[in-house]
Scaffold this active site. Structure first.
Site, short mmCIF file in Angstrom:
data_model
loop_
_atom_site.label_atom_id
_atom_site.label_comp_id
_atom_site.label_asym_id
_atom_site.label_seq_id
_atom_site.Cartn_x
_atom_site.Cartn_y
_atom_site.Cartn_z
N GLY A 19 0.77 -1.24 0.00
CA GLY A 19 0.00 0.00 0.00
C GLY A 19 0.80 1.29 0.00
N HIS A 117 1.20 0.78 -13.66
CA HIS A 117 1.94 -0.44 -13.97
C HIS A 117 3.44 -0.12 -13.84
CE1 HIS A 117 2.65 -4.40 -15.65
NE2 HIS A 117 3.54 -3.85 -16.46
#
Ligand SMILES: Nc1nc2c(c(=O)[nH]1)N[C@@H](CN(C=O)c1ccc(C(=O)N[C@@H](CCC(=O)O)C(=O)O)cc1)CN2
Ligand SMILES: NCC(=O)N[C@@H]1O[C@H](COP(=O)([O-])[O-])[C@@H](O)[C@H]1O
Length: 203
Positions: A19, A117
């Site tokens: 996270g 990405h």
């Protein structure tokens, strides 16, 4: 003029792991500072498919509600569209989310789901290309550079329209860990701003 008391856009962040990107998004949008408040954007929900994901502790730090999703309901049910809409969510940010987003969710939030990405798409994308698998492949192919791609999410992995790319060098003695560190730095620097710009461009 945005009323800072009530954010105009509520974001759900979807994450499966540590996270660090989710933290940067909450720092950027949810901090009690004029700069953060005037954006009129709030991370209102953190969604994860992993009950032990580090992102859930970070959400608790920022007092952001969390939702743990079930595979059956996500892929065979309504993909939590009703729950997200009832929470007032209008934009979804994937930040290390490792399941394929189903068509039901993509259609309900058409053009309003983005992903980051850790490579320069279209290379090094698709099924199986996530986390260190990406960096190991880049290194194995002796690429001189890597980077990040922020893109709109469509029904195919890593196929959506590109919103932003940034590059970094790959060194001969790089490991997946050292390259990941360099990539994370780019992600943390750019993702929150690109999310803000994308949301504001849709207003
Ligand atoms: N419909 C879409 N869903 C998702 C996209 C997307 O572009 N369209 N992006 C991914 C994020 N991602 C790369 O950026 C990515 C994540 C995971 C995989 C993958 O191969 N996952 C495995 C399952 C892994 C696990 O469950 O632990 C798999 O599908 O077999 C590829 C790319 C998020 N969703
Ligand atoms: N293909 C998807 C993928 O590999 N996403 C990557 O997962 C990491 C999550 O890190 P974080 O949990 O620290 O934000 C990030 O590097 C992100 O680019």
């Amino acid at each position: 003029m945005t009323n800072s008391a009530s954010p105009r856009t509520k974001i759900a962040v979807f994450a499966s792991g540590a996270g660090s990107n989710a933290r940067k998004l909450m720092e950027y949008f949810n901090s009690n500072t004029p700069a953060s408040q005037e954006k009129g954007i709030e991370v209102a929900l953190v969604v994860s498919n992993k009950i032990d994901a580090g992102v859930l502790q970070i959400a608790a730090e920022y007092q952001v509600p969390t939702l743990i999703i079930d595979k059956e309901k996500f892929f065979r049910g309504n993909a939590y569209v009703d729950e997200l809409k009832q929470t007032g969510i209008s934009f979804i940010v994937l930040a290390g989310f490792l399941w394929k987003v189903p068509a039901a969710l993509i259609q309900a939030f058409s053009g309003s789901i983005v992903n980051i990405h850790p490579a320069l798409l279209p290379k090094y994308g698709g099924k199986g290309m996530y986390g260190n698998f990406v960096h190991e492949s880049v290194i194995a192919n002796k690429e001189p550079e890597s980077g990040i791609t922020i893109h709109v999410v469509d029904e195919v992995y890593d196929n959506g329209v590109h919103l932003f790319q940034a590059t970094c060098p790959v060194f001969p003695d790089d490991t997946a860990a050292t390259l990941a560190q360099r990539i994370h730095k780019l992600e943390h620097e750019h993702y929150p701003r690109v999310v803000e710009e994308t949301i504001k461009a849709k207003r």
